[in-house]
Design an enzyme around this catalytic site. Structure first.
Site, PDB file in Angstrom:
ATOM      1  N   SER A   1      19.772 -12.765 -28.012  1.00  0.00           N
ATOM      2  CA  SER A   1      20.237 -12.388 -29.432  1.00  0.00           C
ATOM      3  C   SER A   1      21.410 -13.014 -29.863  1.00  0.00           C
ATOM      4  O   SER A   1      22.141 -13.182 -28.795  1.00  0.00           O
ATOM      5  CB  SER A   1      20.282 -10.856 -29.795  1.00  0.00           C
ATOM      6  OG  SER A   1      21.059 -10.145 -29.183  1.00  0.00           O
ATOM      7  N   LYS A   2      21.388 -13.199 -31.078  1.00  0.00           N
ATOM      8  CA  LYS A   2      22.696 -13.686 -31.371  1.00  0.00           C
ATOM      9  C   LYS A   2      24.085 -12.855 -31.219  1.00  0.00           C
ATOM     10  O   LYS A   2      24.947 -13.330 -30.701  1.00  0.00           O
ATOM     11  CB  LYS A   2      22.833 -13.971 -32.970  1.00  0.00           C
ATOM     12  CG  LYS A   2      23.816 -14.848 -33.504  1.00  0.00           C
ATOM     13  CD  LYS A   2      23.318 -16.133 -33.560  1.00  0.00           C
ATOM     14  CE  LYS A   2      24.597 -17.309 -33.353  1.00  0.00           C
ATOM     15  NZ  LYS A   2      25.903 -16.993 -32.610  1.00  0.00           N
ATOM     16  N   ARG A   3      23.843 -11.752 -31.093  1.00  0.00           N
ATOM     17  CA  ARG A   3      25.102 -10.624 -31.058  1.00  0.00           C
ATOM     18  C   ARG A   3      25.137 -10.676 -29.485  1.00  0.00           C
ATOM     19  O   ARG A   3      26.382 -10.235 -28.920  1.00  0.00           O
ATOM     20  CB  ARG A   3      24.206  -9.131 -31.364  1.00  0.00           C
ATOM     21  CG  ARG A   3      25.371  -8.344 -31.994  1.00  0.00           C
ATOM     22  CD  ARG A   3      24.917  -7.078 -32.657  1.00  0.00           C
ATOM     23  NE  ARG A   3      23.487  -7.036 -32.769  1.00  0.00           N
ATOM     24  CZ  ARG A   3      22.852  -5.927 -32.132  1.00  0.00           C
ATOM     25  NH1 ARG A   3      23.332  -4.991 -31.710  1.00  0.00           N
ATOM     26  NH2 ARG A   3      21.518  -5.978 -32.574  1.00  0.00           N
ATOM     27  N   HIS A   4      24.093 -11.036 -28.639  1.00  0.00           N
ATOM     28  CA  HIS A   4      24.274 -10.993 -27.189  1.00  0.00           C
ATOM     29  C   HIS A   4      25.013 -12.441 -26.766  1.00  0.00           C
ATOM     30  O   HIS A   4      24.960 -12.501 -25.663  1.00  0.00           O
ATOM     31  CB  HIS A   4      23.001 -10.978 -26.713  1.00  0.00           C
ATOM     32  CG  HIS A   4      22.454 -10.163 -25.593  1.00  0.00           C
ATOM     33  ND1 HIS A   4      22.697  -8.983 -25.901  1.00  0.00           N
ATOM     34  CD2 HIS A   4      22.398 -10.433 -24.245  1.00  0.00           C
ATOM     35  CE1 HIS A   4      22.602  -8.389 -24.824  1.00  0.00           C
ATOM     36  NE2 HIS A   4      22.328  -9.197 -23.721  1.00  0.00           N
ATOM     37  N   GLY A   5      25.114 -13.077 -27.832  1.00  0.00           N
ATOM     38  CA  GLY A   5      26.082 -14.364 -27.431  1.00  0.00           C
ATOM     39  C   GLY A   5      25.113 -15.541 -27.094  1.00  0.00           C
ATOM     40  O   GLY A   5      25.561 -16.568 -26.680  1.00  0.00           O
TER      41      GLY A   5
END
Ligand code: GLU
Length: 485
Positions: free
Chosen positions: A258-262
């Site tokens: 995920s985006k949040r996950h980098g």
């Protein structure tokens, strides 16, 4: 064969998001069919400005041609701008917020045929209902209060789908195989909101039908919604497309990418110097493989080989190291001229050193994993003032004075060379070291820092050769002065 990519412009997709697009494109092209781009912007509150242009630009960068998709006027209405305009098409508009009358008509049709009804329950009523259901430990959902009521059309209302009682459903998913639902926990979902916007469920079914989509490929987070879609197809009396739900992509830590996950976006990868063809190849192999050992495929090969039955039902992993390896491979396979063109995007100033760059390019290509590494590797070819990494060579047992005197000797050696070919340079500097009883490891780095400034350069003698004798001698002089300052 008509496939589609139907992103919601709620942000800038990370690279995994484009896998769905690549797979859908490859499937359509394999069968000589069409690939459609549709923008699913029914959730106006989560809309992010520029997200539509981003999708168009990135697909164009990857060389994914869209056969039908939002045209110029549609984008203008949305206030989006892209240098890469798809051509529109006979099923337009391709942006859901511009298709509202179609959803309204479809909802009306379902009301008339008894598959949907108007509901004017207020948020407070729904909240109360929900709290009561929670207290009774029931799965929360709409009770169906308005099913039997007559809500006048001019009163604010939503339109709800009348879910059949305890439905049993199954479908043959092209990736997951047979999927069945026995009485899925779905309660009269909203199809049309009070502001006239459809929900995802209504819009996706109406559009896939009207756009004559034959194969719906999407992430398997949409699988729980599929029963609603199947029931809607039944209610409309339409044939459902083939569904192919793709397993999630995991990050290296085993968590969903995920985006949040980098997870990077394609644009971030572009800025880091990854080639679109390498990313495309890499992403295609997350969850698909034609079998065998081969991993590097041209786009044409991928189109020829792609098939749904080789899409893996298990989740794929995004391995950064594999992407880097793949990118390095693609960089090595570029012609020098093409390589030059790509690096130029990062460093237009290389125009002034083009011939030297081309001479060195095989060595640069051999070393680089990304294009972004190149400009600093060739800075020594420019007139830029770069500070020498003296700390790499001036250490406890090597004083500035001893380094300077060694460089002076090297200068004499080099100035007396009869030629300046790579082999001659290599041989004479080695012999010099041997005669002085020094390891090459004590001489090469010093010569490198003096003339090429840094340790991250192409091979020493190839670089000196390209730099030219005069320049090399001048830099040694300059280095000696620096050391003795
Ligand atoms: N609009 C959805 C998304 O952004 C795609 C749903 C679908 O493909 O049916 O992920």
């Amino acid at each position: 064969m008509r496939t589609r990519f139907a992103p919601s412009p709620t942000g800038f997709q990370h690279i995994g998001g484009f896998r769905t697009a690549f797979f859908a494109w490859a499937l359509a092209k394999h069968f000589g069919g069409e690939f459609i781009l549709r923008i699913e912007d029914t959730d106006q509150e989560r809309k992010v400005e520029g997200a539509v242009s981003f999708i168009l630009d990135e697909l164009a960068w990857f060389g994914i041609e869209i056969d039908e998709g939002p045209g110029k006027e549609e984008l203008e209405k949305l206030g989006e701008r892209s240098a890469h305009l798809p051509k529109g098409g006979r099923h337009g508009p391709y942006i859901q917020s511009l298709r509202l009358p179609k959803y309204k008509a479809a909802a009306q049709k379902l009301i008339e045929t008894g598959f949907a009804y108007r509901c004017d329950c207020t948020p407070e009523m729904l909240e109360k209902e929900r709290a009561e259901q929670m207290a009774r430990r029931e799965v929360p959902g709409y009770s169906g209060y308005c099913r039997t009521r007559e809500v006048p059309e001019d009163k604010p209302h939503v339109v709800r789908f009348k879910m059949p009682h305890k439905p049993k459903l199954s479908m043959q998913d092209a990736v997951k195989g047979l999927v069945s639902w026995d009485n899925p926990p779905l309660r009269d979902p909203v199809l049309l909101k009070s502001d006239g916007f459809p929900t995802y469920h209504l819009a996706v079914v109406v559009d896939d039908h009207e756009m004559e989509i034959t194969h719906v490929m999407r992430g398997d987070e949409w699988l729980p919604s599929t029963p609603i879609h199947l029931l809607l197809y039944q209610a409309f009396g339409w044939e459902a497309p083939v569904f192919a739900h793709l397993p999630v992509i995991l990050g290296e830590d085993g968590k969903k990418l995920s985006k949040r996950h980098g997870a990077p976006t394609s644009r971030e990868l572009r800025e880091k110097g990854f080639l679109p063809e390498a990313i495309f190849n890499f992403v295609m192999l997350i969850g698909w493989s034609p079998g065998g050992e081969q991993e590097v495929f041209t786009k044409d090969e991928i189109v020829r080989l792609f098939s749904l039955d080789r899409v893996n039902n298990a989740s794929g992993v995004f391995l950064q190291s594999k992407l880097e390896w793949m990118n390095g491979k693609y960089i090595r396979d570029l012609t020098s001229e093409e390589f030059y063109k790509r690096v130029r995007e990062f460093s237009p100033e290389i125009d002034s050193i083009k011939s030297k760059f081309l001479e060195l390019s095989p060595h640069l290509q051999e070393r680089a994993k990304t294009l972004l590494e190149i400009p600093s590797m060739i800075e020594f070819l420019t007139d830029k003032k770069i500070s020498r990494e003296w700390d790499k060579v001036i250490k406890k047992d090597v004083t500035k004075e001893s380094a300077a005197s060694l460089l002076n000797e090297l200068k004499v050696l080099i100035s007396e060379l009869s030629g300046f070919e790579i082999e001659i340079l290599d041989k004479s500097v080695r012999e010099f070291a041997e005669k002085k009883g020094l390891k090459v490891g004590a001489v090469f780095p010093l010569l490198r820092i003096a003339t090429l400034y840094t340790s991250a350069t192409p091979p020493l003698f190839e670089s000196l050769h390209v730099l030219g004798k005069d320049q090399v001698l001048r830099r040694i002089d300059e280095a000696v002065r620096e050391l003795l300052l």
